[in-house]
Design an enzyme around this catalytic site. Structure first.
Site, PDB file in Angstrom:
ATOM      1  CB  CYS A 150      -0.920   0.018   1.217  1.00  0.00           C
ATOM      2  SG  CYS A 150      -2.381  -1.046   1.079  1.00  0.00           S
ATOM      3  CG  HIS A 191      -4.733  -4.176   1.803  1.00  0.00           C
ATOM      4  ND1 HIS A 191      -3.369  -4.304   1.934  1.00  0.00           N
ATOM      5  CD2 HIS A 191      -5.271  -5.183   2.535  1.00  0.00           C
ATOM      6  CE1 HIS A 191      -3.099  -5.337   2.716  1.00  0.00           C
ATOM      7  NE2 HIS A 191      -4.241  -5.881   3.100  1.00  0.00           N
ATOM      8  CG  HIS A 199       2.444  -9.846  -4.400  1.00  0.00           C
ATOM      9  ND1 HIS A 199       2.035  -9.962  -3.088  1.00  0.00           N
ATOM     10  CD2 HIS A 199       3.455 -10.745  -4.548  1.00  0.00           C
ATOM     11  CE1 HIS A 199       2.780 -10.870  -2.468  1.00  0.00           C
ATOM     12  NE2 HIS A 199       3.641 -11.368  -3.333  1.00  0.00           N
TER      13      HIS A 199
HETATM   14  P1  5GP Z   1       5.819 -13.155  -2.063  1.00  0.00           P
HETATM   15  O1  5GP Z   1       6.915 -13.982  -1.428  1.00  0.00           O
HETATM   16  O2  5GP Z   1       4.927 -12.535  -1.014  1.00  0.00           O
HETATM   17  O3  5GP Z   1       5.050 -13.867  -3.121  1.00  0.00           O
HETATM   18  O4  5GP Z   1       6.568 -11.993  -2.820  1.00  0.00           O
HETATM   19  C1  5GP Z   1       6.937 -10.793  -2.225  1.00  0.00           C
HETATM   20  C2  5GP Z   1       7.954 -10.152  -3.140  1.00  0.00           C
HETATM   21  O5  5GP Z   1       8.054  -8.795  -2.775  1.00  0.00           O
HETATM   22  C3  5GP Z   1       9.363 -10.757  -3.044  1.00  0.00           C
HETATM   23  O6  5GP Z   1       9.770 -11.226  -4.313  1.00  0.00           O
HETATM   24  C4  5GP Z   1      10.210  -9.598  -2.537  1.00  0.00           C
HETATM   25  O7  5GP Z   1      11.481  -9.582  -3.137  1.00  0.00           O
HETATM   26  C5  5GP Z   1       9.376  -8.381  -2.925  1.00  0.00           C
HETATM   27  N1  5GP Z   1       9.519  -7.231  -2.065  1.00  0.00           N
HETATM   28  C6  5GP Z   1       9.418  -7.205  -0.694  1.00  0.00           C
HETATM   29  N2  5GP Z   1       9.543  -5.955  -0.239  1.00  0.00           N
HETATM   30  C7  5GP Z   1       9.719  -5.152  -1.327  1.00  0.00           C
HETATM   31  C8  5GP Z   1       9.909  -3.747  -1.488  1.00  0.00           C
HETATM   32  O8  5GP Z   1       9.941  -2.971  -0.532  1.00  0.00           O
HETATM   33  N3  5GP Z   1      10.055  -3.294  -2.751  1.00  0.00           N
HETATM   34  C9  5GP Z   1      10.027  -4.125  -3.833  1.00  0.00           C
HETATM   35  N4  5GP Z   1      10.183  -3.575  -5.046  1.00  0.00           N
HETATM   36  N5  5GP Z   1       9.846  -5.458  -3.716  1.00  0.00           N
HETATM   37  C10 5GP Z   1       9.701  -5.959  -2.479  1.00  0.00           C
HETATM   38 ZN    ZN Z   2      -1.802  -3.243   1.133  1.00  0.00          ZN
END
Ligand code: 5GP
Ligand code: ZN
Length: 114
Positions: free
Chosen positions: A7, A46, A100
């Protein structure tokens, strides 16, 4: 959600490398890329995970896939292909609680995933 990192990215309170944005969606490069192209596409609204998607709000998911197609062309991976991944919950490997879609490309990703 005031404490949600995505968010904050959507609201520009945290900087990110934006590759696409419209009124409903923002897409930005993943901080820790797992492929030469690794974009995260999120709704600005969200939703905690795929479990929050229902008959009333599912239009946003179709919109995200229309955005996916635009980004693929913009980043030049439309001809070579890519993978869209949504991790949901603990066993799905979800670490950020704002829905996401990972868009991964730029190399052969193999199958099945780990
Ligand atoms: P998940 O594991 O939840 O499917 O993916 C989360 C993704 O968010 C990960 O690939 C991680 O590298 C990315 N990520 C986490 N925090 C940040 C951030 O602050 N900025 C960006 N650009 N990516 C993030
Ligand atoms: Zn959110």
């Amino acid at each position: 959600m005031s404490d949600c990192i995505f968010c904050k990215i959507a609201n520009k309170e945290i900087p990110s490398s934006v590759v696409y944005e419209d009124d409903k969606v923002i897409a930005f490069n993943d901080l820790d890329p797992k492929a030469p192209t690794h974009v995260l596409i999120i709704p600005k609204e969200h939703f905690s995970s795929a479990l929050d998607i229902n008959d009333e709000n599912c239009e946003i998911i179709g919109h995200i896939f229309s955005v996916t197609s635009k980004i693929a062309k913009k980043l030049g991976i439309d001809k070579t292909g890519f993978r869209i991944v949504n991790n949901c919950g603990q066993d799905g490997g979800q670490t950020v609680g704002h829905i996401h879609f990972h868009m991964l490309g730029g190399r052969n990703l193999g199958w099945p995933p780990g």
